[in-house]
Design a protein around this motif. Sequence first.
Motif, PDB file in Angstrom:
ATOM      1  N   GLU A  16       2.244   1.633  -3.529  1.00 21.54           N
ATOM      2  CA  GLU A  16       1.174   2.067  -4.440  1.00 21.54           C
ATOM      3  C   GLU A  16       0.847   3.542  -4.249  1.00 21.54           C
ATOM      4  OE1 GLU A  16      -2.157  -0.558  -3.930  1.00 21.54           O
ATOM      5  OE2 GLU A  16      -0.950  -2.312  -4.422  1.00 21.54           O
ATOM      6  N   ASP A  17       0.806   4.001  -2.995  1.00 21.89           N
ATOM      7  CA  ASP A  17       0.534   5.414  -2.718  1.00 21.89           C
ATOM      8  C   ASP A  17       1.635   6.311  -3.279  1.00 21.89           C
ATOM      9  OD1 ASP A  17      -1.796   4.731  -1.441  1.00 21.89           O
ATOM     10  OD2 ASP A  17      -1.016   5.053   0.594  1.00 21.89           O
TER      11      ASP A  17
ATOM     12  N   ASN B 171       2.887   4.262   5.472  1.00 20.55           N
ATOM     13  CA  ASN B 171       1.445   4.179   5.261  1.00 20.55           C
ATOM     14  C   ASN B 171       0.783   3.760   6.572  1.00 20.55           C
ATOM     15  OD1 ASN B 171      -1.153   3.343   4.653  1.00 20.55           O
ATOM     16  ND2 ASN B 171      -0.588   2.721   2.597  1.00 20.55           N
TER      17      ASN B 171
ATOM     18  N   ARG C  74       2.950   9.722 -10.123  1.00 18.75           N
ATOM     19  CA  ARG C  74       2.264   9.798 -11.423  1.00 18.75           C
ATOM     20  C   ARG C  74       1.381  11.026 -11.522  1.00 18.75           C
ATOM     21  NH1 ARG C  74       1.164   3.560 -11.081  1.00 18.75           N
ATOM     22  NH2 ARG C  74       2.971   2.795 -12.240  1.00 18.75           N
ATOM     23  N   SER C  75       0.757  11.424 -10.417  1.00 16.73           N
ATOM     24  CA  SER C  75      -0.126  12.593 -10.448  1.00 16.73           C
ATOM     25  C   SER C  75       0.653  13.885 -10.651  1.00 16.73           C
ATOM     26  CB  SER C  75      -0.952  12.678  -9.164  1.00 16.73           C
ATOM     27  OG  SER C  75      -0.146  13.065  -8.068  1.00 16.73           O
ATOM     28  N   GLU C  76       1.938  13.878 -10.334  1.00 14.84           N
ATOM     29  CA  GLU C  76       2.762  15.074 -10.482  1.00 14.84           C
ATOM     30  C   GLU C  76       3.440  15.169 -11.848  1.00 14.84           C
ATOM     31  OE1 GLU C  76       5.415  15.006  -7.164  1.00 14.84           O
ATOM     32  OE2 GLU C  76       3.817  15.321  -5.713  1.00 14.84           O
TER      33      GLU C  76
ATOM     34  N   SER D  77       0.822  -1.209   0.000  1.00 12.21           N
ATOM     35  CA  SER D  77       0.000   0.000   0.000  1.00 12.21           C
ATOM     36  C   SER D  77       0.860   1.264   0.000  1.00 12.21           C
ATOM     37  CB  SER D  77      -0.921   0.030   1.216  1.00 12.21           C
ATOM     38  OG  SER D  77      -1.892  -0.964   1.123  1.00 12.21           O
TER      39      SER D  77
ATOM     40  N   LEU E  17       3.674   5.635  -5.794  1.00 15.07           N
ATOM     41  CA  LEU E  17       3.582   5.628  -7.258  1.00 15.07           C
ATOM     42  C   LEU E  17       2.439   6.511  -7.744  1.00 15.07           C
ATOM     43  CD1 LEU E  17       4.243   1.871  -8.073  1.00 15.07           C
ATOM     44  CD2 LEU E  17       5.678   3.823  -8.686  1.00 15.07           C
ATOM     45  N   GLU E  18       1.309   6.433  -7.087  1.00 17.75           N
ATOM     46  CA  GLU E  18       0.153   7.257  -7.473  1.00 17.75           C
ATOM     47  C   GLU E  18       0.473   8.740  -7.322  1.00 17.75           C
ATOM     48  OE1 GLU E  18      -4.316   8.040  -5.838  1.00 17.75           O
ATOM     49  OE2 GLU E  18      -3.596   5.974  -5.818  1.00 17.75           O
ATOM     50  N   ARG E  19       1.142   9.097  -6.213  1.00 16.33           N
ATOM     51  CA  ARG E  19       1.514  10.491  -5.981  1.00 16.33           C
ATOM     52  C   ARG E  19       2.502  10.964  -7.055  1.00 16.33           C
ATOM     53  NH1 ARG E  19       2.361   9.870  -1.123  1.00 16.33           N
ATOM     54  NH2 ARG E  19       4.547   9.311  -1.190  1.00 16.33           N
TER      55      ARG E  19
END
Length: 88
Positions: free
Chosen positions: A20-21, A78, A27-29, A17, A23-25
């Motif tokens: 994943e968090d 996390n 990718r959003s940038e 988790s 990577l998501e952060r």
Amino acid sequence: MAGGWSKDGAVQEQIDSTIEDALERARSELPSGESLEYCEECGDLIPQARREAIKGVRLCIACQSERDKQRTTVSGYNRRGSKDSQLR
């Protein structure tokens, strides 16, 4: 092997988790769309090589470096699965 209140694999789930968090952060940038020819902050020309290397770039190197210095760090831990976070 789980101990206490946790189930088997709980530690690995928390690690997954956290990754994943992150990577998501990240990718959003990432910039998207068409690159700008001029920096949206200072108006300087963004070099062609930078515009080709980073699709959707909006800042010159100097402004991007300054923004990166000012960015706050994010905790890599996390707390979703942590018992402490559930008690608060």
